[in-house]
Design a protein around this motif. Sequence first.
Motif, mmCIF file in Angstrom:
data_model
loop_
_atom_site.group_PDB
_atom_site.id
_atom_site.type_symbol
_atom_site.label_atom_id
_atom_site.label_comp_id
_atom_site.label_asym_id
_atom_site.label_seq_id
_atom_site.Cartn_x
_atom_site.Cartn_y
_atom_site.Cartn_z
ATOM 1 N N LEU A 15 11.166 7.374 3.101
ATOM 2 C CA LEU A 15 12.021 6.892 4.177
ATOM 3 C C LEU A 15 11.326 5.775 4.965
ATOM 4 N N GLU A 16 10.028 5.949 5.203
ATOM 5 C CA GLU A 16 9.261 4.905 5.884
ATOM 6 C C GLU A 16 9.212 3.631 5.050
ATOM 7 N N LEU A 17 9.078 3.804 3.736
ATOM 8 C CA LEU A 17 9.056 2.647 2.835
ATOM 9 C C LEU A 17 10.384 1.900 2.893
ATOM 10 N N ALA A 18 11.491 2.639 2.935
ATOM 11 C CA ALA A 18 12.810 1.998 3.025
ATOM 12 C C ALA A 18 12.925 1.172 4.299
ATOM 13 N N GLN A 19 12.390 1.696 5.389
ATOM 14 C CA GLN A 19 12.430 0.971 6.660
ATOM 15 C C GLN A 19 11.596 -0.301 6.596
ATOM 16 N N ILE A 20 10.389 -0.205 6.046
ATOM 17 C CA ILE A 20 9.511 -1.377 5.967
ATOM 18 C C ILE A 20 10.093 -2.431 5.039
ATOM 19 N N GLU A 21 10.670 -2.007 3.912
ATOM 20 C CA GLU A 21 11.220 -2.986 2.976
ATOM 21 C C GLU A 21 12.430 -3.703 3.568
ATOM 22 N N ALA A 33 0.833 -1.209 0.000
ATOM 23 C CA ALA A 33 0.000 0.000 0.000
ATOM 24 C C ALA A 33 0.866 1.258 0.000
ATOM 25 N N LEU A 34 1.909 1.266 0.812
ATOM 26 C CA LEU A 34 2.776 2.438 0.890
ATOM 27 C C LEU A 34 3.565 2.631 -0.396
ATOM 28 N N ARG A 35 4.033 1.520 -0.994
ATOM 29 C CA ARG A 35 4.793 1.630 -2.245
ATOM 30 C C ARG A 35 3.923 2.216 -3.355
ATOM 31 N N GLU A 36 2.685 1.769 -3.461
ATOM 32 C CA GLU A 36 1.789 2.300 -4.489
ATOM 33 C C GLU A 36 1.560 3.797 -4.293
ATOM 34 N N LYS A 37 1.423 4.201 -3.037
ATOM 35 C CA LYS A 37 1.215 5.618 -2.726
ATOM 36 C C LYS A 37 2.442 6.442 -3.097
ATOM 37 N N VAL A 38 3.625 5.927 -2.726
ATOM 38 C CA VAL A 38 4.874 6.636 -3.017
ATOM 39 C C VAL A 38 5.108 6.719 -4.524
ATOM 40 N N GLU A 39 4.881 5.622 -5.227
ATOM 41 C CA GLU A 39 5.114 5.609 -6.676
ATOM 42 C C GLU A 39 4.186 6.578 -7.402
ATOM 43 N N ALA A 40 2.950 6.691 -6.911
ATOM 44 C CA ALA A 40 2.015 7.627 -7.538
ATOM 45 C C ALA A 40 2.499 9.069 -7.367
#
Length: 214
Positions: free
Chosen positions: A146-152, A50-57
């Motif tokens: 940055l949050e996405l990097a942490q989750i991944e 969900a976060l990746r889709e939001k960031v990519e958009a």
Amino acid sequence: MARLNVNPTRMALSELKARLKTSSRGHKLLKDKQDELMRQFIEMIKENKALREKVEAKLQNSFSDFLMASAIMSPEFLDEAVSFPKTKVNVDIETKNVMSVIIPQMKFTREGEADSSEIYPYGYAQTSQDLDLAIDSLNSVMDEMLELAQIEKATQLMADEIEQTRRRVNALEYRTIPDLEETIKYIRAKLDENERANITRLMKVKDIIAKQES
């Protein structure tokens, strides 16, 4: 399934029974751990998706603005305009233990962002509005990136731990425990065979003694 190379004695039988009990208990604990890891991993994957889709958009919008800016501004001037950022992101990393997985906990702080104008590393006179929009978009998505990097990273570490746990579970389930059970079965059969042989010898001795006495 292979029999272990041990002497078929009662002491060996007792030791193997203890090992089998320990291995069975370890297998159950590891299986429970694997199930819990999978549950948390699936939740993490959903959050990551969900976060990746939001960031990519958001990044797509920013890239579109950059593309428009690059069409108006020369490449040299565009490079010069963004070469010296005014803000800096600092990262403090702590760790959290989740089911024996050491997961990084990142805390991000920014320097040099006194007001919204501080995000622009250039003057307004010779730049386009599209570049401003691109910088705005990148600034707004930075925290989520940055949050996405942490989750991944946490997801990757969790996946590695799941794989290691799966191998240990399979080794116990398909190798260690069956080998112990087969060896225990063999020793019991050997001990029973020896017991029957001893009884037969005693009966023969008893018959011999009885004949001598008669």
